[in-house]
Scaffold this motif. Structure first.
Motif, PDB file in Angstrom:
ATOM      1  N   LEU A  30       1.018  -3.806  -7.922  1.00 49.95           N
ATOM      2  CA  LEU A  30       1.371  -4.116  -9.311  1.00 49.95           C
ATOM      3  C   LEU A  30       0.440  -5.183  -9.898  1.00 49.95           C
ATOM      4  O   LEU A  30       0.102  -5.129 -11.087  1.00 49.95           O
ATOM      5  N   VAL A  31       0.033  -6.124  -9.070  1.00 50.77           N
ATOM      6  CA  VAL A  31      -0.901  -7.156  -9.534  1.00 50.77           C
ATOM      7  C   VAL A  31      -2.233  -6.526  -9.936  1.00 50.77           C
ATOM      8  O   VAL A  31      -2.807  -6.854 -10.979  1.00 50.77           O
ATOM      9  N   LEU A  32      -2.720  -5.613  -9.118  1.00 49.35           N
ATOM     10  CA  LEU A  32      -3.975  -4.930  -9.465  1.00 49.35           C
ATOM     11  C   LEU A  32      -3.803  -4.110 -10.734  1.00 49.35           C
ATOM     12  O   LEU A  32      -4.705  -4.074 -11.590  1.00 49.35           O
ATOM     13  N   ALA A  33      -2.657  -3.453 -10.883  1.00 49.01           N
ATOM     14  CA  ALA A  33      -2.404  -2.662 -12.092  1.00 49.01           C
ATOM     15  C   ALA A  33      -2.333  -3.547 -13.324  1.00 49.01           C
ATOM     16  O   ALA A  33      -2.717  -3.127 -14.433  1.00 49.01           O
ATOM     17  N   ALA A  34      -1.869  -4.793 -13.155  1.00 48.97           N
ATOM     18  CA  ALA A  34      -1.771  -5.714 -14.289  1.00 48.97           C
ATOM     19  C   ALA A  34      -3.129  -6.040 -14.889  1.00 48.97           C
ATOM     20  O   ALA A  34      -3.213  -6.471 -16.051  1.00 48.97           O
ATOM     21  N   SER A  35      -4.191  -5.825 -14.134  1.00 44.36           N
ATOM     22  CA  SER A  35      -5.539  -6.103 -14.638  1.00 44.36           C
ATOM     23  C   SER A  35      -5.862  -5.295 -15.883  1.00 44.36           C
ATOM     24  O   SER A  35      -6.678  -5.729 -16.713  1.00 44.36           O
ATOM     25  N   PHE A  36      -5.239  -4.148 -16.025  1.00 47.79           N
ATOM     26  CA  PHE A  36      -5.577  -3.228 -17.115  1.00 47.79           C
ATOM     27  C   PHE A  36      -4.613  -3.352 -18.301  1.00 47.79           C
ATOM     28  O   PHE A  36      -4.712  -2.584 -19.253  1.00 47.79           O
ATOM     29  N   GLY A  37      -3.696  -4.289 -18.223  1.00 54.32           N
ATOM     30  CA  GLY A  37      -2.734  -4.473 -19.304  1.00 54.32           C
ATOM     31  C   GLY A  37      -2.973  -5.771 -20.044  1.00 54.32           C
ATOM     32  O   GLY A  37      -3.920  -6.519 -19.772  1.00 54.32           O
ATOM     33  N   PRO A  38      -2.104  -6.079 -21.006  1.00 54.53           N
ATOM     34  CA  PRO A  38      -2.231  -7.340 -21.752  1.00 54.53           C
ATOM     35  C   PRO A  38      -1.787  -8.520 -20.896  1.00 54.53           C
ATOM     36  O   PRO A  38      -0.931  -8.376 -20.010  1.00 54.53           O
ATOM     37  N   ALA A  39      -2.376  -9.697 -21.136  1.00 51.68           N
ATOM     38  CA  ALA A  39      -2.032 -10.936 -20.436  1.00 51.68           C
ATOM     39  C   ALA A  39      -1.955 -10.739 -18.923  1.00 51.68           C
ATOM     40  O   ALA A  39      -0.924 -11.010 -18.294  1.00 51.68           O
ATOM     41  N   PRO A  40      -3.021 -10.271 -18.287  1.00 48.08           N
ATOM     42  CA  PRO A  40      -2.961  -9.946 -16.850  1.00 48.08           C
ATOM     43  C   PRO A  40      -2.639 -11.141 -15.960  1.00 48.08           C
ATOM     44  O   PRO A  40      -1.930 -10.991 -14.959  1.00 48.08           O
TER      45      PRO A  40
ATOM     46  N   VAL B 181      -5.684 -12.434  -5.610  1.00 49.37           N
ATOM     47  CA  VAL B 181      -4.235 -12.568  -5.408  1.00 49.37           C
ATOM     48  C   VAL B 181      -3.714 -11.404  -4.573  1.00 49.37           C
ATOM     49  O   VAL B 181      -2.911 -11.586  -3.645  1.00 49.37           O
ATOM     50  N   ALA B 182      -4.169 -10.189  -4.873  1.00 53.32           N
ATOM     51  CA  ALA B 182      -3.739  -9.018  -4.101  1.00 53.32           C
ATOM     52  C   ALA B 182      -4.182  -9.132  -2.653  1.00 53.32           C
ATOM     53  O   ALA B 182      -3.413  -8.812  -1.725  1.00 53.32           O
ATOM     54  N   VAL B 183      -5.407  -9.583  -2.421  1.00 52.73           N
ATOM     55  CA  VAL B 183      -5.901  -9.768  -1.048  1.00 52.73           C
ATOM     56  C   VAL B 183      -5.058 -10.821  -0.327  1.00 52.73           C
ATOM     57  O   VAL B 183      -4.700 -10.657   0.849  1.00 52.73           O
ATOM     58  N   PHE B 184      -4.734 -11.900  -1.027  1.00 50.86           N
ATOM     59  CA  PHE B 184      -3.905 -12.951  -0.440  1.00 50.86           C
ATOM     60  C   PHE B 184      -2.541 -12.403  -0.028  1.00 50.86           C
ATOM     61  O   PHE B 184      -2.068 -12.641   1.092  1.00 50.86           O
ATOM     62  N   LEU B 185      -1.904 -11.650  -0.913  1.00 53.04           N
ATOM     63  CA  LEU B 185      -0.579 -11.103  -0.628  1.00 53.04           C
ATOM     64  C   LEU B 185      -0.617 -10.140   0.560  1.00 53.04           C
ATOM     65  O   LEU B 185       0.238 -10.193   1.457  1.00 53.04           O
ATOM     66  N   LEU B 186      -1.611  -9.257   0.570  1.00 52.69           N
ATOM     67  CA  LEU B 186      -1.712  -8.297   1.671  1.00 52.69           C
ATOM     68  C   LEU B 186      -2.022  -8.992   2.997  1.00 52.69           C
ATOM     69  O   LEU B 186      -1.503  -8.604   4.046  1.00 52.69           O
ATOM     70  N   SER B 187      -2.852 -10.027   2.945  1.00 50.52           N
ATOM     71  CA  SER B 187      -3.194 -10.749   4.175  1.00 50.52           C
ATOM     72  C   SER B 187      -1.984 -11.493   4.731  1.00 50.52           C
ATOM     73  O   SER B 187      -1.728 -11.475   5.937  1.00 50.52           O
ATOM     74  N   VAL B 188      -1.243 -12.170   3.858  1.00 55.93           N
ATOM     75  CA  VAL B 188      -0.031 -12.865   4.300  1.00 55.93           C
ATOM     76  C   VAL B 188       0.984 -11.865   4.835  1.00 55.93           C
ATOM     77  O   VAL B 188       1.657 -12.111   5.846  1.00 55.93           O
ATOM     78  N   TRP B 189       1.068 -10.727   4.181  1.00 55.66           N
ATOM     79  CA  TRP B 189       1.984  -9.666   4.629  1.00 55.66           C
ATOM     80  C   TRP B 189       1.631  -9.192   6.041  1.00 55.66           C
ATOM     81  O   TRP B 189       2.498  -9.086   6.910  1.00 55.66           O
ATOM     82  N   LEU B 190       0.369  -8.962   6.286  1.00 53.15           N
ATOM     83  CA  LEU B 190      -0.060  -8.452   7.588  1.00 53.15           C
ATOM     84  C   LEU B 190       0.030  -9.515   8.681  1.00 53.15           C
ATOM     85  O   LEU B 190       0.389  -9.212   9.824  1.00 53.15           O
ATOM     86  N   LEU B 191      -0.306 -10.766   8.348  1.00 51.50           N
ATOM     87  CA  LEU B 191      -0.408 -11.796   9.371  1.00 51.50           C
ATOM     88  C   LEU B 191       0.890 -12.558   9.604  1.00 51.50           C
ATOM     89  O   LEU B 191       1.148 -13.009  10.726  1.00 51.50           O
ATOM     90  N   HIS B 192       1.695 -12.735   8.566  1.00 52.00           N
ATOM     91  CA  HIS B 192       2.908 -13.538   8.709  1.00 52.00           C
ATOM     92  C   HIS B 192       4.197 -12.723   8.631  1.00 52.00           C
ATOM     93  O   HIS B 192       5.143 -12.976   9.364  1.00 52.00           O
ATOM     94  N   ILE B 193       4.235 -11.795   7.702  1.00 48.79           N
ATOM     95  CA  ILE B 193       5.477 -11.066   7.452  1.00 48.79           C
ATOM     96  C   ILE B 193       5.606  -9.875   8.387  1.00 48.79           C
ATOM     97  O   ILE B 193       6.596  -9.709   9.086  1.00 48.79           O
ATOM     98  N   GLY B 194       4.588  -9.027   8.392  1.00 47.78           N
ATOM     99  CA  GLY B 194       4.585  -7.846   9.246  1.00 47.78           C
ATOM    100  C   GLY B 194       5.149  -6.628   8.550  1.00 47.78           C
ATOM    101  O   GLY B 194       6.220  -6.696   7.937  1.00 47.78           O
ATOM    102  N   PRO B 195       4.408  -5.523   8.565  1.00 45.41           N
ATOM    103  CA  PRO B 195       4.894  -4.281   7.943  1.00 45.41           C
ATOM    104  C   PRO B 195       6.213  -3.803   8.526  1.00 45.41           C
ATOM    105  O   PRO B 195       6.951  -3.066   7.881  1.00 45.41           O
ATOM    106  N   THR B 196       6.531  -4.218   9.758  1.00 51.71           N
ATOM    107  CA  THR B 196       7.775  -3.782  10.398  1.00 51.71           C
ATOM    108  C   THR B 196       8.838  -4.871  10.348  1.00 51.71           C
ATOM    109  O   THR B 196       9.760  -4.885  11.162  1.00 51.71           O
TER     110      THR B 196
END
Length: 398
Positions: A362-372, A331-346
């Motif tokens: 935050l998604v990656l951080a959720a891995s270490f909590g309850p109900a990730p 999910v994190a890879v998907f979000l970052l890829s869409v951000w770079l390819l469609h949205i744009g950091p700028t």
């Protein structure tokens, strides 16, 4: 008089000179043949996801991910090359259709060899892959014959593809040790990726930005559909046991929200805008090649949801943290890829530009909590809400 017209029409349908299509052609949409191509190739995507699931549920995480990445490259690269060629040279006559059907047969052969590939035997996948690529060579040679303006480019494509396929076959016949084979695979992937860049530098092809964006969007839709199917099947099998029903229903709801959010985020920005605004070879290549991460990560989310069902029903050999990471990392890879390819950091809307990478963290951080997985679904939905409200506010201020 009608008897004289019909034979001429049939001849024109049977064969047309393969010349470049207008990159600004109106109402350019995907053809039924392209849709059939996508549907057949998603069979291979489903096979790769299923074998990744089997590897992960047995605890073979490293081997499973590496095998998945290698097999998915063969599937994705065959699809990508056909899609860009079709955007520039689709004639929809009999020779073109037959060559495309051969490519589809190659893709299905790749799908048939996925099981063996995950066990280290790539011979069947190799046969299907070479079949796809050599059919592509015939298309480029035909383009070289019919389109003098782009003959040099077409010949570079045909020669480059043929050369790299010879290297693949030599690699398969020699049978290098596993460590060496992995290095050679990476080298050959680089060679494959280099062929379009070298050929296009000799004179660009006339691909259609809106058509290409639609082709990528349709394949994303089909992959997300495969995710829904995989997750639904897993939940159905878990519920049939009569235990953990409440847990599985909650997991199914979270998975559905997650898939809906991924769909919304990918299609929130028109895909063709990046291609129109930044038509350089480097920008176009990064957009086209970068979708490997979008496609592969989206398909892997389905595997992760299946694994979560196995974990909740006590049918998995891996830990809860590892199970969570199999969902949150894609999910994190998907979000970052869409951000770079469609949205744009700028992106001019700073809330959206910052929201994507922040949500990925935050998604990656959720891995270490309850109900990730549930938290991941909530975070993805929150990002959707942010894009909606931020875009609405920007429109009102404008």
């Amino acid at each position: 008089m009608s008897q004289g017209i019909f034979p001429i029409q049939r001849i024109r349908v049977w064969y047309r000179p393969m010349r470049s299509r207008d990159s600004g052609e109106n109402h350019r949409v995907s053809t039924p043949l392209e849709l059939l191509f996508d549907l057949c190739f998603v069979v291979a995507v489903g096979a790769a996801s299923a074998d990744l699931h089997h590897e992960l549920v047995e605890g073979h995480i490293g081997h499973g991910i590496l095998s998945y990445a290698m097999v998915f490259f063969a599937i994705w690269w065959g699809w990508l090359n056909f899609s860009w060629f079709a955007s520039a040279f689709d004639t929809d006559d009999v020779p073109y259709r037959l060559a495309t059907l051969v490519q589809i047969a190659g893709g299905l052969t790749v799908a048939a060899g996925v099981d063996r590939a995950f066990n280290g035997d790539f011979r069947v996948v190799m046969v299907g892959y070479v079949l796809m690529r050599l059919a592509m060579v015939t298309q480029w040679l035909r383009a070289a014959k019919s389109d003098p303006e782009r003959r040099t480019t077409a010949l570079w494509y045909a020669g480059g593809i043929t050369f790299v396929q010879a290297l693949w076959v030599a690699d398969a016949l020699i049978g290098f040790p596993q460590a060496t084979a992995a290095i050679l695979f990476a080298v050959l992937v680089v060679c494959e990726l280099a062929v379009p860049s070298i050929a296009e530098s000799r004179g660009g092809t006339s691909w259609h930005p809106h058509h290409i964006a639609e082709r990528y969007g349709l394949f994303t839709l089909i992959v997300l559909g495969e995710v829904v199917l995989s997750a639904t099947t897993a939940v159905k099998e878990g519920v049939s046991e009569g235990e953990h029903v409440g847990t599985l229903i909650g997991l199914a709801a979270a998975g559905l929200v997650l898939v809906f959010s991924m769909w919304w985020l990918y299609f929130d920005q028109p895909g063709h805008l990046r291609l129109v605004r930044h038509p350089s070879l480097l920008s176009t290549s990064s957009w086209g090649y970068g979708h490997y991460l979008i496609f592969a990560s989206a398909a892997a989310v389905g595997t992760g949801l299946e694994l979560a069902v196995d974990y909740d029903t006590h049918h998995s050999e891996i830990s809860g943290l590892a199970t969570a990471l199999v969902v949150t990392v894609p999910v994190a890879v998907f979000l970052l890829s869409v951000w770079l390819l469609h949205i744009g950091p700028t992106n001019e809307c700073r809330e959206i530009a910052i929201g994507y990478p922040l949500t990925a963290v935050l998604v990656l951080a959720a891995s270490f909590g309850p109900a990730p997985i549930h938290v991941t679904a909530v975070l993805a939905a929150a990002l959707v809400a942010l894009t909606v409200f931020a875009s609405h506010g920007r429109l009102r201020s404008a």
